[in-house]
Design an enzyme around this catalytic site. Structure first.
Site, PDB file in Angstrom:
ATOM      1  N   SER A  84     -35.497   2.746 -17.054  1.00 62.22           N
ATOM      2  CA  SER A  84     -34.857   3.115 -15.785  1.00 62.22           C
ATOM      3  C   SER A  84     -34.209   4.482 -15.945  1.00 62.22           C
ATOM      4  CB  SER A  84     -33.798   2.081 -15.405  1.00 62.22           C
ATOM      5  OG  SER A  84     -33.004   2.541 -14.321  1.00 62.22           O
ATOM      6  N   TYR A  92     -26.594  -2.944 -18.176  1.00 66.73           N
ATOM      7  CA  TYR A  92     -27.989  -2.718 -17.794  1.00 66.73           C
ATOM      8  C   TYR A  92     -28.446  -1.349 -18.289  1.00 66.73           C
ATOM      9  CZ  TYR A  92     -32.068  -2.029 -14.755  1.00 66.73           C
ATOM     10  OH  TYR A  92     -33.334  -1.772 -14.274  1.00 66.73           O
TER      11      TYR A  92
END
Length: 255
Positions: free
Chosen positions: A145, A160
């Protein structure tokens, strides 16, 4: 000369795809199957795994919760039994703790995030790598990401981000250790796009304006924007590429 269709073909290859029932994963399953691969569809929801398999020739349902990390070797054994030796591993599954601020993440949320986003990909790769090494060929694609490389406070996701940063780092290390044995390892890095994970916020006007104001290309990302990048990394089109990160974010991280 090899044709473009042959370069990007996955005919005769087996793929183990995690996180296959939502967001990018479902599109990935469809794209890989359309390119000729036999795809092991791994997801927490059995009914969606079955649905994808019914709708796409070559997809095989393998329902499994990756948070059960101690049972992951059994998942690989089942996948090999049903698909044959794994040619391509796509570590796509992800968990996020619902936008909790860094100081509010609970130990349980932190543990689950790391289990699904980092421990599971490592365990799967360790289990699958020996067969790839023995055959002298294999591909691993880790889906990370842009939060692994940029702080984005609008969407609080500290652990995350840490898990995706770890996955991006281990991509390079796996490539360094395993590529001499014919196993290529690369990362696919998505930016903002509509998915099950982002659906609660991405349609808000202020969020849409904020995303577009930070994106060089003047539009929002769609799951179809990842088709070419995924096929490139999984196929012979990238046969001399390893240890790299391919960012698909409309230019978000370019400025």
């Amino acid at each position: 000369m090899t044709t473009a269709a042959e370069l990007f073909s996955l005919e005769g290859r087996t793929v183990l795809l995690t996180g296959a029932t939502a967001g990018l994963g479902r599109r990935f399953a469809e794209t890989l199957a359309a390119a000729g691969a036999t795809v092991g569809v791994v997801g927490r929801r059995p009914e969606l795994c079955e649905e994808i398999a019914k709708e796409n020739d070559g997809c095989v349902p393998l329902p499994f919760d990756l948070a059960r990390t101690e049972e992951l070797p059994g998942l690989v054994d089942t996948a090999v039994e049903r698909l044959g030796p794994i040619d391509v591993l796509v570590n796509n599954a992800a968990y996020i703790a619902g936008g909790a601020k860094a100081e509010d993440e609970t130990p349980e949320q932190i543990a689950q995030t790391l289990a699904v986003n980092l421990v599971a990909p490592i365990t799967l790769a360790q289990r699958i790598y020996p067969s790839m090494k023995e055959r002298g060929a294999g591909v691993i694609v880790n889906v990370t990401s842009i939060v692994a490389r940029a702080g984005i406070a609008w969407f609080p996701q500290a652990t995350y981000a840490a898990s995706k940063g770890g996955l991006e780092a281990i991509t390079r290390e796996w490539a360094a250790q395993w590529s001499p044995h014919g196993v290529r390892v690369n990362a696919l890095v998505p930016g903002f796009f509509e998915s099950e994970m982002t659906s609660e916020v991405i349609h808000k006007r202020r969020v849409q304006e904020w995303i577009l104001s930070n994106t060089i290309l003047p539009r929002h990302g769609q799951v179809s924007d990842f088709d070419g990048a995924l096929l490139y990394l999984c196929s012979d089109a990238s046969s001399y590429v390893t240890g790299q990160t391919l960012v698909v974010d409309g230019g978000w991280t370019a400025h």
